[in-house]
Write a protein that holds these residues in place. Structure first.
Motif, mmCIF file in Angstrom:
data_model
loop_
_atom_site.group_PDB
_atom_site.id
_atom_site.type_symbol
_atom_site.label_atom_id
_atom_site.label_comp_id
_atom_site.label_asym_id
_atom_site.label_seq_id
_atom_site.Cartn_x
_atom_site.Cartn_y
_atom_site.Cartn_z
ATOM 1 N N ALA A 1 0.851 -1.188 0.000
ATOM 2 C CA ALA A 1 0.000 0.000 0.000
ATOM 3 C C ALA A 1 0.889 1.241 0.000
ATOM 4 C CB ALA A 1 -0.909 -0.006 1.225
ATOM 5 N N SER A 2 0.406 2.298 -0.612
ATOM 6 C CA SER A 2 1.231 3.495 -0.749
ATOM 7 C C SER A 2 0.372 4.748 -0.642
ATOM 8 C CB SER A 2 1.957 3.478 -2.103
ATOM 9 O OG SER A 2 2.782 4.617 -2.249
ATOM 10 N N LEU A 3 0.915 5.751 0.025
ATOM 11 C CA LEU A 3 0.257 7.056 0.162
ATOM 12 C C LEU A 3 1.060 8.080 -0.620
ATOM 13 C CD1 LEU A 3 -1.759 9.064 1.581
ATOM 14 C CD2 LEU A 3 -0.012 9.319 3.351
ATOM 15 N N ALA A 4 0.432 8.717 -1.594
ATOM 16 C CA ALA A 4 1.065 9.804 -2.340
ATOM 17 C C ALA A 4 0.582 11.127 -1.774
ATOM 18 C CB ALA A 4 0.729 9.711 -3.824
ATOM 19 N N VAL A 5 1.517 11.993 -1.451
ATOM 20 C CA VAL A 5 1.225 13.322 -0.916
ATOM 21 C C VAL A 5 1.678 14.341 -1.953
ATOM 22 C CG1 VAL A 5 1.679 14.959 0.951
ATOM 23 C CG2 VAL A 5 1.556 12.504 1.447
ATOM 24 N N HIS A 6 0.739 15.131 -2.483
ATOM 25 C CA HIS A 6 1.054 16.109 -3.526
ATOM 26 C C HIS A 6 0.792 17.515 -2.990
ATOM 27 C CE1 HIS A 6 1.884 17.525 -7.527
ATOM 28 N NE2 HIS A 6 1.883 16.306 -8.026
ATOM 29 N N ALA A 7 1.828 18.369 -3.049
ATOM 30 C CA ALA A 7 1.672 19.752 -2.595
ATOM 31 C C ALA A 7 0.779 20.521 -3.560
ATOM 32 C CB ALA A 7 3.034 20.426 -2.491
ATOM 33 N N VAL A 8 -0.182 21.271 -3.014
ATOM 34 C CA VAL A 8 -1.129 22.039 -3.829
ATOM 35 C C VAL A 8 -1.092 23.500 -3.403
ATOM 36 C CG1 VAL A 8 -3.540 22.306 -4.521
ATOM 37 C CG2 VAL A 8 -2.625 20.016 -4.088
ATOM 38 N N ASN A 9 -0.871 24.381 -4.360
ATOM 39 C CA ASN A 9 -0.875 25.824 -4.110
ATOM 40 C C ASN A 9 -2.323 26.288 -3.902
ATOM 41 O OD1 ASN A 9 -0.509 28.573 -4.055
ATOM 42 N ND2 ASN A 9 0.407 28.721 -6.093
ATOM 43 N N LEU A 10 -2.590 26.907 -2.762
ATOM 44 C CA LEU A 10 -3.958 27.313 -2.439
ATOM 45 C C LEU A 10 -4.325 28.699 -2.965
ATOM 46 C CD1 LEU A 10 -4.242 26.148 1.301
ATOM 47 C CD2 LEU A 10 -4.669 24.834 -0.789
ATOM 48 N N ARG A 11 -3.355 29.481 -3.376
ATOM 49 C CA ARG A 11 -3.603 30.893 -3.702
ATOM 50 C C ARG A 11 -4.746 31.064 -4.711
ATOM 51 N NH1 ARG A 11 1.646 30.077 -2.642
ATOM 52 N NH2 ARG A 11 2.832 31.619 -1.437
ATOM 53 N N GLY A 12 -4.648 30.407 -5.840
ATOM 54 C CA GLY A 12 -5.655 30.569 -6.874
ATOM 55 C C GLY A 12 -6.928 29.794 -6.627
ATOM 56 N N ARG A 13 -6.922 28.922 -5.619
ATOM 57 C CA ARG A 13 -8.089 28.094 -5.321
ATOM 58 C C ARG A 13 -8.963 28.701 -4.224
ATOM 59 N NH1 ARG A 13 -7.098 22.448 -6.977
ATOM 60 N NH2 ARG A 13 -5.166 22.444 -8.195
ATOM 61 N N MET A 14 -8.481 29.745 -3.584
ATOM 62 C CA MET A 14 -9.247 30.379 -2.528
ATOM 63 C C MET A 14 -10.293 31.318 -3.124
ATOM 64 S SD MET A 14 -6.229 31.139 0.289
ATOM 65 C CE MET A 14 -7.385 31.826 1.475
ATOM 66 N N SER A 15 -11.279 31.661 -2.330
ATOM 67 C CA SER A 15 -12.328 32.580 -2.780
ATOM 68 C C SER A 15 -12.449 33.727 -1.764
ATOM 69 C CB SER A 15 -13.664 31.842 -2.907
ATOM 70 O OG SER A 15 -14.676 32.711 -3.356
ATOM 71 N N PRO A 16 -12.039 34.944 -2.157
ATOM 72 C CA PRO A 16 -11.385 35.298 -3.418
ATOM 73 C C PRO A 16 -9.941 34.790 -3.441
ATOM 74 C CG PRO A 16 -11.410 37.190 -1.971
ATOM 75 C CD PRO A 16 -12.204 36.131 -1.270
ATOM 76 N N PRO A 17 -9.367 34.651 -4.635
ATOM 77 C CA PRO A 17 -7.992 34.133 -4.730
ATOM 78 C C PRO A 17 -6.977 35.109 -4.166
ATOM 79 C CG PRO A 17 -8.786 34.858 -6.877
ATOM 80 C CD PRO A 17 -9.963 34.909 -5.949
ATOM 81 N N LEU A 18 -5.864 34.569 -3.668
ATOM 82 C CA LEU A 18 -4.760 35.392 -3.185
ATOM 83 C C LEU A 18 -3.761 35.616 -4.320
ATOM 84 C CD1 LEU A 18 -3.986 33.842 0.342
ATOM 85 C CD2 LEU A 18 -5.361 35.858 -0.203
#
Length: 432
Positions: free
Chosen positions: A263-280
């Motif tokens: 079994a394996s866990l993949a952890v992927h970093a995600v930039n939140l700036r453009g996904r926020m409301s309103p975006p940063l």
């Protein structure tokens, strides 16, 4: 193998003192999730014919513009205590070293040994040892031909990849004399305030981790993306989805018994700036990132494993949206999210589970960094002592991707011989 010798070292401080009311910078809860490690980055510049800027002048230009840039990025010139969530913006400064490289840049780029790359980043920074450590260190490496490599190490606990790329571009603009008036935005602590002690999150570190680079050109990536799939609903994966899935399952094979996959866990970093409301804005300072996680087991990977992992990755990354970010911003939101991940991982502990960490730098404008003598001939990283950490960065032409894989040496020996991986690799990094 080329030798790198440090010839000088000094402290660079902000050109103007930090005002008293800005002397204490509070890091965010997202910053607290980051291990006390440095991110090493190298930008290589060829000596251009007709360039009338001497090496000494270029070095002085880098020092002066760095000092001026630190005035706006004042937290980087401060110190953070080991048990504190406060950066003391005391203008103690950053390390600045100069080094000579016994060789020509063109020769080095033909066979860039990782061992030499590690010597080109300042003081071989890996992990902070005390609150006295600098948050930023620079090493300017001068080749015999006039070429240059600028090594930068930034303390990850105060800056993510977007912040690092923005800072370096701002420094280059200052050096080039084209700096705009837009400064960093320091409001992230209002969105993700600290809640007390740092949350516990496992980052596996090993002293015997080795780093190798694997280059995938545009045609190889296109072939990977266009391979037949039994799942017509998935659609054509992105370059990062396809390459991450390939590397992930190759890593999984290195730790499993012959013919099986743990079994394996993949952890992927995600930039939140453009996904926020309103975006940063992109120039928002700090670690404004969270993790997208995917867990797979051997039983789930019996058919089209590549397609299955691509779909798992896509679903996990898309789940990091404005609604889920609002949940993270609620009291105990991040703690609850981490608890949910731990609970999911706990289901597989008995059968064995491995961790893989992925971060894509493909959209960072690192190949646009011009200090006044042209754009980089190459952008690289150095060794990062995190087991199963993969950094993806675009090639200079922009169509290909370089995968920097950090892995335990015993597993790397198996990983780099994976025939499926090698069928898509254009060029592995030679290490002698």
């Amino acid at each position: 193998m080329m030798k790198v010798q440090v010839t000088s070292r000094e402290i660079i401080k902000p050109s103007s003192p930090t005002p008293h009311h800005l002397r204490r910078f509070k890091i965010t809860l997202l910053d607290q999730l980051i291990p006390r490690m440095y991110v090493p980055m190298l930008l290589f510049y060829s000596s251009k014919d007709g360039c009338n800027i001497e090496t000494v002048e270029r070095t002085q230009q880098l020092k002066k513009s760095l000092s001026e840039t630190l005035t706006g990025y004042y937290p980087l010139a401060g110190r953070i205590r080991e048990d504190s969530s406060i950066v003391e913006c005391n203008d103690e400064g950053v390390d600045f070293s100069e080094a000579r490289v016994d060789g020509r840049l063109s020769e080095f780029l033909e066979q860039p040994y990782v061992e030499v790359l590690d010597q080109m980043v300042p003081c071989n920074y890996h992990f902070a040892k005390s609150g006295l450590d600098v948050l930023l260190a620079v090493q300017v490496n001068l080749f015999n031909c006039g070429g240059m490599a600028i090594g930068v190490c930034i303390f990850h606990k105060v800056a993510d990849g977007t912040t690092i790329a923005t800072f370096i571009n701002r420094w280059a603009s200052q050096s080039h004399g084209t700096s705009d008036t837009t400064g960093p935005d320091f409001q992230s602590s209002t969105f993700f305030p600290t809640e007390g002690p740092e949350p516990l999150f496992a980052f596996v570190t090993k002293e015997n981790v080795v780093t190798k680079r694997f280059v995938f050109d545009a045609s190889k990536i296109a072939a990977l993306r266009d391979r037949p799939s039994i799942d017509s609903q998935v659609g054509r994966p992105t370059r990062v989805e396809a390459l991450t899935a390939l590397i992930w399952r190759c890593i999984m094979r290195t730790s499993g018994e012959e013919g099986s996959v743990r079994a394996s866990l993949a952890v992927h970093a995600v930039n939140l700036r453009g996904r926020m409301s309103p975006p940063l804005p992109d120039h928002s300072f700090g670690n404004i990132i969270f993790i997208a996680t995917s867990v797979v087991t051997e039983k789930e990977c019996l058919e089209d494993m590549q397609c299955y992992l691509e779909r798992k990755l896509r679903d996990a990354i898309r789940a990091v949206n404005s609604n889920s970010i609002k949940e993270l911003q609620k009291p105990d939101g991040i703690s609850r999210a981490l608890a949910a991940i731990s609970s999911e991982v706990g289901k597989y502990v008995d059968c064995g589970i491995d961790y893989c960490y992925f971060s894509s730098w493909c959209r960072f404008p690192l190949y646009e960094v011009d200090f006044g003598w042209g754009k980089p001939a190459w952008v690289s990283i150095a060794t990062l002592l995190l087991k199963n950490l993969v950094i993806l960065n675009r090639t200079r032409c922009g169509d290909g991707i370089e995968a920097w894989v950090n892995m335990e040496d015993v597993h790397m020996a198996k990983f780099e011989q994976d025939q499926e991986l090698l069928s898509f690799v254009s060029s592995p990094l030679k290490t002698g």
